[in-house]
Design a protein around this motif. Structure first.
Motif, short mmCIF file in Angstrom:
data_model
loop_
_atom_site.label_atom_id
_atom_site.label_comp_id
_atom_site.label_asym_id
_atom_site.label_seq_id
_atom_site.Cartn_x
_atom_site.Cartn_y
_atom_site.Cartn_z
N ALA A 163 80.56 50.15 70.87
CA ALA A 163 81.19 49.61 72.08
C ALA A 163 81.36 48.10 71.95
O ALA A 163 82.43 47.56 72.22
CB ALA A 163 80.38 49.96 73.33
N ALA A 164 80.32 47.42 71.52
CA ALA A 164 80.39 45.97 71.38
C ALA A 164 81.41 45.57 70.32
O ALA A 164 82.17 44.61 70.50
CB ALA A 164 79.01 45.40 71.02
N GLY B 209 86.59 48.14 80.13
CA GLY B 209 85.81 49.35 80.38
C GLY B 209 85.70 50.12 79.07
O GLY B 209 86.63 50.11 78.27
N TYR B 210 84.57 50.75 78.84
CA TYR B 210 84.38 51.45 77.57
C TYR B 210 83.41 52.61 77.74
O TYR B 210 82.59 52.63 78.65
CB TYR B 210 83.86 50.52 76.47
CG TYR B 210 82.70 49.65 76.91
CD1 TYR B 210 81.40 50.15 76.93
CD2 TYR B 210 82.90 48.34 77.31
CE1 TYR B 210 80.35 49.36 77.35
CE2 TYR B 210 81.85 47.55 77.72
CZ TYR B 210 80.58 48.06 77.74
OH TYR B 210 79.52 47.28 78.16
N THR B 211 83.54 53.55 76.82
CA THR B 211 82.58 54.64 76.70
C THR B 211 82.58 55.09 75.25
O THR B 211 83.62 55.07 74.59
CB THR B 211 82.92 55.82 77.65
OG1 THR B 211 81.89 56.80 77.55
CG2 THR B 211 84.25 56.44 77.32
N VAL B 212 81.41 55.44 74.78
CA VAL B 212 81.25 55.95 73.41
C VAL B 212 80.57 57.32 73.53
O VAL B 212 79.61 57.48 74.29
CB VAL B 212 80.40 54.99 72.54
CG1 VAL B 212 80.07 55.59 71.19
CG2 VAL B 212 81.13 53.65 72.38
N ALA C 232 72.25 50.11 78.30
CA ALA C 232 73.11 50.08 77.10
C ALA C 232 74.31 49.16 77.31
O ALA C 232 74.64 48.36 76.43
CB ALA C 232 73.57 51.48 76.75
N SER C 233 74.95 49.22 78.46
CA SER C 233 76.09 48.35 78.73
C SER C 233 75.65 46.89 78.87
O SER C 233 76.36 45.98 78.44
CB SER C 233 76.84 48.78 79.99
OG SER C 233 77.69 49.87 79.69
N ARG C 234 74.51 46.69 79.45
CA ARG C 234 74.00 45.30 79.55
C ARG C 234 73.76 44.73 78.16
O ARG C 234 74.08 43.58 77.88
CB ARG C 234 72.73 45.27 80.41
CG ARG C 234 73.04 45.59 81.88
CD ARG C 234 71.83 45.52 82.75
NE ARG C 234 71.52 44.10 83.00
CZ ARG C 234 70.70 43.69 83.94
NH1 ARG C 234 70.12 44.57 84.74
NH2 ARG C 234 70.46 42.42 84.10
N SER D 77 88.18 60.67 67.40
CA SER D 77 87.88 59.60 68.35
C SER D 77 86.39 59.63 68.69
O SER D 77 85.82 60.70 68.94
CB SER D 77 88.71 59.79 69.63
OG SER D 77 88.28 58.90 70.62
N ILE D 78 85.77 58.46 68.69
CA ILE D 78 84.35 58.37 69.05
C ILE D 78 84.16 57.77 70.44
O ILE D 78 83.04 57.67 70.93
CB ILE D 78 83.55 57.56 68.01
CG1 ILE D 78 84.00 56.10 67.96
CG2 ILE D 78 83.64 58.23 66.64
CD1 ILE D 78 83.03 55.20 67.23
N GLY D 79 85.26 57.34 71.07
CA GLY D 79 85.15 56.76 72.40
C GLY D 79 86.47 56.19 72.87
O GLY D 79 87.52 56.37 72.24
N LYS D 80 86.38 55.47 73.98
CA LYS D 80 87.56 54.87 74.60
C LYS D 80 87.22 53.46 75.07
O LYS D 80 86.06 53.17 75.39
CB LYS D 80 88.01 55.69 75.81
CG LYS D 80 88.40 57.11 75.48
CD LYS D 80 88.84 57.86 76.72
CE LYS D 80 89.29 59.27 76.39
NZ LYS D 80 90.32 59.38 75.39
N ILE D 81 88.25 52.61 75.12
CA ILE D 81 88.08 51.26 75.64
C ILE D 81 89.40 50.81 76.24
O ILE D 81 90.47 51.22 75.75
CB ILE D 81 87.59 50.28 74.55
CG1 ILE D 81 87.18 48.94 75.18
CG2 ILE D 81 88.62 50.11 73.44
CD1 ILE D 81 86.32 48.08 74.26
#
Length: 151
Positions: free
Chosen positions: A82-83, A69-72, A111-113, A48-52
């Motif tokens: 993420a995108a 919501g997300y995180t990498v 980064a999220s923006r 796993s490289i992240g969550k969404i």
């Protein structure tokens, strides 16, 4: 009205795949809507490289907290994962009849923006979080509100 989760065990993309970890029913007392939680994987990888996650429905909490919501993980950042994961969630939103999503982030989270802009979401405004909101009680004071109109 009863909510029915749909079959989204795996959502395949070109570079990444989303694997359903769990679903969370809504909670009327807390004004929470149902949600899907996914792990993000590089296609063909077992790490796993992240969550969404995506929250289904509309209410005031989502105006401040957003639908997604997300995180990498840090070592995988800078690749638009993420995108790309956000774009894959469009299938889930469409399946539940949603025409637009709110995506929020802290104003200083560049980064999220950029992720919001990458998917085509438009910045509506930066707002103060009301004191009664649980985000405010966790220390959040303001949030960028992006609207993503799904095509």
């Amino acid at each position: 009205m009863e909510f029915n989760f749909l079959d989204f065990d795996v959502i395949k993309g070109e570079e990444i795949d989303l694997f359903l970890v769990n679903t969370v029913p809504g909670n009327k007392d807390k004004n929470w809507v149902p949600a899907y939680h996914f792990d993000i994987y590089l296609s063909g990888s077992s790490e796993s490289i992240g969550k969404i996650d995506i929250r289904i429905g509309y209410n005031e909490n989502l105006y401040y907290g957003g639908h997604i919501g997300y995180t990498v993980k840090e070592e995988f950042r800078g690749n638009h994962y993420a995108a790309k994961a956000v774009l894959l969630l469009k299938k889930v939103a469409h399946a539940h009849g949603m025409e637009k999503l709110i995506v929020t982030c802290n104003p200083d989270n560049i980064a999220s923006r950029k992720t919001c802009e990458y998917v085509g979401a438009n910045l509506v405004k930066i707002v103060d979080i009301p004191e009664y909101n649980d985000m405010y009680q966790r220390g959040e004071k303001e949030v960028c509100i992006y609207e993503w109109v799904l095509c």
